[in-house]
Design a protein around this motif. Sequence first.
Motif, short mmCIF file in Angstrom:
data_model
loop_
_atom_site.label_atom_id
_atom_site.label_comp_id
_atom_site.label_asym_id
_atom_site.label_seq_id
_atom_site.Cartn_x
_atom_site.Cartn_y
_atom_site.Cartn_z
N ILE A 141 -52.75 36.13 -0.06
CA ILE A 141 -53.63 35.03 -0.47
C ILE A 141 -53.56 33.92 0.58
O ILE A 141 -52.47 33.45 0.92
CB ILE A 141 -53.22 34.48 -1.85
N SER A 142 -54.72 33.50 1.01
CA SER A 142 -54.78 32.38 1.95
C SER A 142 -55.18 31.11 1.21
O SER A 142 -55.94 31.16 0.25
CB SER A 142 -55.80 32.67 3.06
N VAL A 143 -54.63 29.99 1.68
CA VAL A 143 -54.91 28.70 1.05
C VAL A 143 -55.51 27.77 2.09
O VAL A 143 -54.93 27.57 3.17
CB VAL A 143 -53.63 28.08 0.46
N LEU A 160 -43.52 24.93 0.06
CA LEU A 160 -42.52 25.60 -0.78
C LEU A 160 -43.01 26.94 -1.32
O LEU A 160 -42.21 27.83 -1.59
CB LEU A 160 -42.14 24.68 -1.96
N VAL A 161 -44.34 27.07 -1.53
CA VAL A 161 -44.85 28.27 -2.21
C VAL A 161 -45.68 29.16 -1.30
O VAL A 161 -46.13 30.23 -1.74
CB VAL A 161 -45.69 27.86 -3.44
N GLU A 162 -45.89 28.77 -0.05
CA GLU A 162 -46.78 29.56 0.80
C GLU A 162 -46.23 30.95 1.04
O GLU A 162 -46.98 31.91 1.24
CB GLU A 162 -47.01 28.83 2.13
N GLY A 163 -44.91 31.08 1.01
CA GLY A 163 -44.31 32.39 1.25
C GLY A 163 -44.73 33.40 0.19
O GLY A 163 -45.14 34.53 0.51
N SER A 164 -44.65 33.01 -1.09
CA SER A 164 -45.03 33.93 -2.17
C SER A 164 -46.53 34.20 -2.16
O SER A 164 -46.97 35.32 -2.47
CB SER A 164 -44.61 33.35 -3.52
N LEU A 165 -47.34 33.20 -1.78
CA LEU A 165 -48.78 33.41 -1.71
C LEU A 165 -49.13 34.34 -0.54
O LEU A 165 -49.98 35.24 -0.68
CB LEU A 165 -49.50 32.07 -1.54
N ARG A 166 -48.46 34.12 0.59
CA ARG A 166 -48.73 34.95 1.75
C ARG A 166 -48.35 36.41 1.48
O ARG A 166 -49.02 37.33 1.93
CB ARG A 166 -47.95 34.41 2.96
N GLU A 167 -47.27 36.62 0.73
CA GLU A 167 -46.83 37.98 0.41
C GLU A 167 -47.90 38.73 -0.38
O GLU A 167 -48.01 39.95 -0.29
CB GLU A 167 -45.53 37.93 -0.38
N GLN A 168 -48.69 38.01 -1.20
CA GLN A 168 -49.77 38.61 -1.98
C GLN A 168 -51.07 38.68 -1.18
O GLN A 168 -52.09 39.11 -1.72
CB GLN A 168 -50.01 37.80 -3.26
N VAL A 214 -54.56 38.45 -8.05
CA VAL A 214 -53.78 39.69 -7.96
C VAL A 214 -54.22 40.68 -9.04
O VAL A 214 -54.39 41.88 -8.78
CB VAL A 214 -52.27 39.39 -8.09
N GLU A 215 -54.40 40.18 -10.25
CA GLU A 215 -54.77 41.05 -11.37
C GLU A 215 -56.13 41.71 -11.14
O GLU A 215 -56.32 42.89 -11.44
CB GLU A 215 -54.78 40.24 -12.67
N ARG A 216 -57.08 40.96 -10.59
CA ARG A 216 -58.43 41.49 -10.39
C ARG A 216 -58.60 42.16 -9.02
O ARG A 216 -59.69 42.64 -8.71
CB ARG A 216 -59.44 40.35 -10.56
N LYS A 217 -57.53 42.16 -8.23
CA LYS A 217 -57.54 42.84 -6.92
C LYS A 217 -58.75 42.41 -6.09
O LYS A 217 -59.54 43.23 -5.60
CB LYS A 217 -57.54 44.36 -7.11
N VAL A 218 -58.88 41.08 -5.96
CA VAL A 218 -60.01 40.51 -5.23
C VAL A 218 -59.83 40.73 -3.72
O VAL A 218 -58.74 40.44 -3.19
CB VAL A 218 -60.13 39.00 -5.53
N PRO A 219 -60.84 41.23 -3.02
CA PRO A 219 -60.74 41.33 -1.56
C PRO A 219 -60.77 39.94 -0.92
O PRO A 219 -61.49 39.05 -1.38
CB PRO A 219 -61.97 42.14 -1.17
N ASN A 220 -59.99 39.77 0.13
CA ASN A 220 -59.89 38.47 0.81
C ASN A 220 -59.61 37.33 -0.19
O ASN A 220 -60.37 36.35 -0.27
CB ASN A 220 -61.16 38.16 1.60
N PRO A 221 -58.54 37.44 -0.97
CA PRO A 221 -58.26 36.40 -1.98
C PRO A 221 -57.98 35.05 -1.31
O PRO A 221 -57.19 34.97 -0.36
CB PRO A 221 -57.02 36.93 -2.69
N THR A 222 -58.66 34.03 -1.84
CA THR A 222 -58.56 32.70 -1.22
C THR A 222 -58.53 31.62 -2.28
O THR A 222 -59.20 31.72 -3.32
CB THR A 222 -59.75 32.45 -0.28
N ILE A 223 -57.73 30.59 -1.98
CA ILE A 223 -57.69 29.39 -2.82
C ILE A 223 -58.07 28.20 -1.95
O ILE A 223 -57.54 28.05 -0.84
CB ILE A 223 -56.29 29.19 -3.44
N TRP A 224 -58.99 27.38 -2.45
CA TRP A 224 -59.42 26.18 -1.73
C TRP A 224 -58.94 24.94 -2.47
O TRP A 224 -59.10 24.84 -3.69
CB TRP A 224 -60.94 26.13 -1.61
#
Length: 514
Positions: A391-393, A381-389, A426-436
């Motif tokens: 962010i990989s999960v 349900l939320v991967e679209g908004s994460l992908r737009e930023q 997003v706020e910290r502009k992390v390169p290669n943002p990832t959530i595990w």
Amino acid sequence: MELPMFSYRQEFNKTTIVLGVAALTALLLVGRVNFPFFHIIVELFSIVVACGIFTISWHTRHLHENSFITFLGVSSLSVAIIDLLHALTYEGLTVIPQSGAPVATQLWIAGRFLQATAILLAFLFLQRRLRETPLLVTFLSVATLLVSTIFVWKIFPDCYVEGSGLTRFKILSEYLIISMFAVALFLLRRRWKSFDSHVAHYLAASFGFFMISELTFTSYVGVFDWTNQIGHILKVTGYYCLYRGVVVIGLTRPYDLLFRRLKDINTTLEERVRKEVERNREKDALLVQKDRQAALGEMTGNIAHQWRQPLNAISIIVQDLAMQESAGSLNKEHLRESISRIDDLTRHMAQTINDFRELYQLNKEKEPFSLSQKVRQLLALVEGSLREQGISVNVSASEEVLALGFPNQFAQVVLNLLNNSRDALVERKVPNPTIWIEISNDGTSPLVTIKDNAGGIPADIIHRVFDPYFTTREEGTGIGLSMSRTIIEQNMSGRLTVRNEKEGAVFSLELCPA
């Protein structure tokens, strides 16, 4: 606990009235036989009462919430000193040099002025406190100055002249003192609720008797006249009322006298607590509403992401049909296929709404559910908004792990943690943002850990992130993590903790096994 309250019927029983009338009658008879002896008795009674008021007020001054009683007590001591000199210098006594009616009358006026002034000033301190020792020194100094104007400097105006009686100054002074007691009665009536009911009635009676007493001292010629005697009887009655109101009640019912406003304070405190609770409830309701609106915004955004691709596909299909119809090449088979594809896409869109609706429906009872299945449904349900930023999960589940609880509430907690990680990345502009997301079973309890590479939570606030209303974002409500902990720990009997690792924050959800 309610304190015992006594009625006037109890305090003024028949025995008390009979004894009082007998005592006053005896005093009148003594006065007709030996006025100096009568005078010393009534003055000593007044002096003893005044000293009693001072003793009680002084030794209980730390219990008073204002300085009224203390002010009255300290001034009573100064008045008692002047009244003692008045009694010892009265006509017929030779205890003190310079005795006689003129000096005794001057001391009388000085004492009454000091008493009336002190009573008026005392009303100024019903809502405030004074330093007691400087107050005592001040009144004793004033009494000393008044006595000095009579005995030392001899500048106090004449009040009585042998052979002609009262001076104009003395008569006008008596009327002024009467007016001062009348003002005191008016102030007492306005501030009636600030006193214990019994004390207020006794003070009112005392002021009234003092007024009538002063009135009788405006017309006598000789110091042994009957009007003088009546005036002293009225003064004794006035001091008796003070005695009943302050000394007796202060000794036998100290809680009523000294803690008169305790109930009022408690009532005021309860009202303040009630209003504060109401304000907090309103604040909670506003924050919850704001959080729900934010969740609704999140859900709307996620639905928009989920719908974007199907809507683009439908748009392409419709454009293709229009082009073929214009070219005359549209056939029924192709039309049926296109309609079928549009129907599939709209069903998928409708299912998306159903999935989100299900996510926000509360489960009524605990039930076993698959952690990995629930997490993957949520990510769909939320991967679209994460992908737009960008962010990989990454999801890691070594085995099928079942938990017992409320699956939709669990999904809401995971969604809240994912949103927090997304905002930090997003706020910290992390390169290669990832959530595990890791799902495992340590042998005793199912465990879900969610971590990111946003750098972690500052060490000075990490212990507060679960506190209600604590937030570091201007648009935040501070109730997301607090509610998440409540869901996991109170509703699902688990644990929700946070720690920092090298790359970022790690939230751990320990749940009950199915």
